[in-house]
Design a protein around this motif. Structure first.
Motif, PDB file in Angstrom:
ATOM      1  N   ASP A 103      -9.101  -5.878  11.965  1.00 43.38           N
ATOM      2  CA  ASP A 103     -10.293  -6.623  12.373  1.00 43.38           C
ATOM      3  C   ASP A 103     -10.952  -7.299  11.178  1.00 43.38           C
ATOM      4  O   ASP A 103     -11.339  -8.475  11.252  1.00 43.38           O
ATOM      5  CB  ASP A 103     -11.269  -5.680  13.067  1.00 43.38           C
ATOM      6  N   ILE A 106      -8.789 -10.318   9.933  1.00 45.04           N
ATOM      7  CA  ILE A 106      -8.937 -11.519  10.768  1.00 45.04           C
ATOM      8  C   ILE A 106     -10.299 -12.164  10.522  1.00 45.04           C
ATOM      9  O   ILE A 106     -10.415 -13.396  10.431  1.00 45.04           O
ATOM     10  CB  ILE A 106      -8.768 -11.167  12.261  1.00 45.04           C
ATOM     11  N   ALA A 107     -11.357 -11.337  10.383  1.00 42.21           N
ATOM     12  CA  ALA A 107     -12.705 -11.868  10.199  1.00 42.21           C
ATOM     13  C   ALA A 107     -12.860 -12.602   8.870  1.00 42.21           C
ATOM     14  O   ALA A 107     -13.563 -13.620   8.788  1.00 42.21           O
ATOM     15  CB  ALA A 107     -13.726 -10.736  10.289  1.00 42.21           C
ATOM     16  N   PRO A 111     -11.917 -16.812   9.585  1.00 37.25           N
ATOM     17  CA  PRO A 111     -13.278 -16.691  10.127  1.00 37.25           C
ATOM     18  C   PRO A 111     -13.567 -17.639  11.285  1.00 37.25           C
ATOM     19  O   PRO A 111     -14.316 -17.283  12.198  1.00 37.25           O
ATOM     20  CB  PRO A 111     -14.171 -17.006   8.917  1.00 37.25           C
ATOM     21  N   TYR A 114     -11.953 -16.194  14.502  1.00 38.51           N
ATOM     22  CA  TYR A 114     -12.098 -14.754  14.703  1.00 38.51           C
ATOM     23  C   TYR A 114     -12.464 -14.418  16.147  1.00 38.51           C
ATOM     24  O   TYR A 114     -11.870 -13.533  16.761  1.00 38.51           O
ATOM     25  CB  TYR A 114     -13.158 -14.194  13.753  1.00 38.51           C
TER      26      TYR A 114
END
Length: 337
Positions: A103, A106-107, A111, A114
């Motif tokens: 998580d 990916i963030a 971004p 996301y």
């Protein structure tokens, strides 16, 4: 009991109490704050919290009893259930940490996409996989009667009592740890190192802009310049410290226990029973560190916990004022008399 056994029993009691308190605090923050519940990582943290709480109320008490009595503390059925849960919860917590790292990756790395790549539905699918993955190994172990009380760890866990099944149990244990501990560690290292790379890149860009600004501001006070440079150093260290904490606690808590379980399969090396329990306590300590590493030390959880405390104190002060007013009203007739 020897002094070593008393010390180990005290450590297990301390781990159990702190794990219960810290994970209950995380659960309270999750239930109180709507903002935390809206965030996708909150699902992974909630799953991790439940795993830690169940570990604290199931495996830890039986390990404590095993240390005290030096034998199986409950019946076979109870021990089988606790051993099943211990294997399931340990694997589930490892995979939950890997899910949290994915998580974050990916963030930070993606971004802009996301919210399309990590939705509640995606998080639910990941959690479904972690549960299926975590349940598969204890189901196989239970069906083959490879769950029981292990004196080396003074706990109900994976254990083979039949010499004729030794080869199959060795293969099973190796595959189990490869697809739980090793897989989670590889995912953690890959994702967090990618996050660290992006964080350092952004720090360099901010440092360049800061230095250009300091050069242009000729009349800036030396103390202000020094504070800006100090903030640069802190910014560079912050991401490294966080990622080192995520990976370091995982390795420190789980690696000694996993290595001991693998070395134990060899009939050549003798493992001291005290070390076996110590390695088990280190694995239990992950249930203590997780609430602080992933939740309670974060700004949002700190703010939520402060709001909860303020609400409790405000309510108690209101109740105290109401009781004082009621007492004053009761005393008025007596004064009039």
């Amino acid at each position: 009991m020897s002094i070593w056994e008393l010390l180990l029993a005290f450590v297990v009691v301390l781990l159990m109490l702190v794990a219960l308190l810290a994970n209950v605090l995380v659960l309270m923050c999750f239930l109180y704050s709507a903002d935390i519940r809206k965030q996708v990582p909150g699902l992974f943290i909630l799953n991790l919290t439940f795993c830690n709480l169940l570990m604290a109320v199931s495996s830890m008490p039986l390990t404590l009893a095993g240390i005290i009595y030096k034998s199986q503390p409950a019946g076979d059925q109870v021990c089988h259930v606790v051993g099943f849960l211990e294997t399931f919860l340990t694997t589930n917590s490892m995979l939950s940490m890997a899910a949290l790292s994915i998580d974050r990756w990916i963030a930070v790395v993606f971004p802009l996409s996301y919210h399309s790549k990590m939705r509640y539905r995606d998080a639910a699918l990941i959690l479904s996989y972690t549960w299926l993955h975590s349940a598969s190994f204890p189901i196989v172990a239970a069906s083959l009667s490879w769950v029981g009380f292990h004196h080396l760890y003074a706990s109900c866990t994976l254990y083979n009592k039949r010499p004729e099944d030794r080869t199959q149990f060795v293969i099973f244990t190796g595959v189990f740890h490869a697809l739980s501990f090793l897989l989670s560690l590889v995912v953690l290292c890959f994702t967090y190192l990618k996050v660290l790379k992006v964080a350092r890149f952004h720090c360099k860009r901010i440092d360049v802009i800061t230095m250009q600004t300091l050069v242009l501001l000729v009349d800036i006070h030396p103390s202000v310049r020094e504070r800006c440079l100090e903030e640069q150093r802190r910014r560079r260290q912050r991401a490294t410290k966080k990622i080192s904490t995520f990976i370091g606690t995982f390795i420190l808590c789980f690696a000694p226990y996993v290595i001991t379980r693998l070395v134990e399969l060899s009939s050549v090396v003798h493992i001291n029973s005290h070390w076996g329990i110590i390695s088990k306590c280190l694995a239990y300590s992950k249930a203590v560190s997780d609430p602080f590493v992933y939740s309670l030390l974060r700004h949002q959880y700190k703010k939520t916990w402060k709001d909860i405390i303020n609400k409790i104190l405000k309510r108690s002060s209101i109740n105290s004022s109401a009781l004082a007013g009621e007492s004053h009203n009761r005393n008025l007739p007596q004064l009039n008399e």
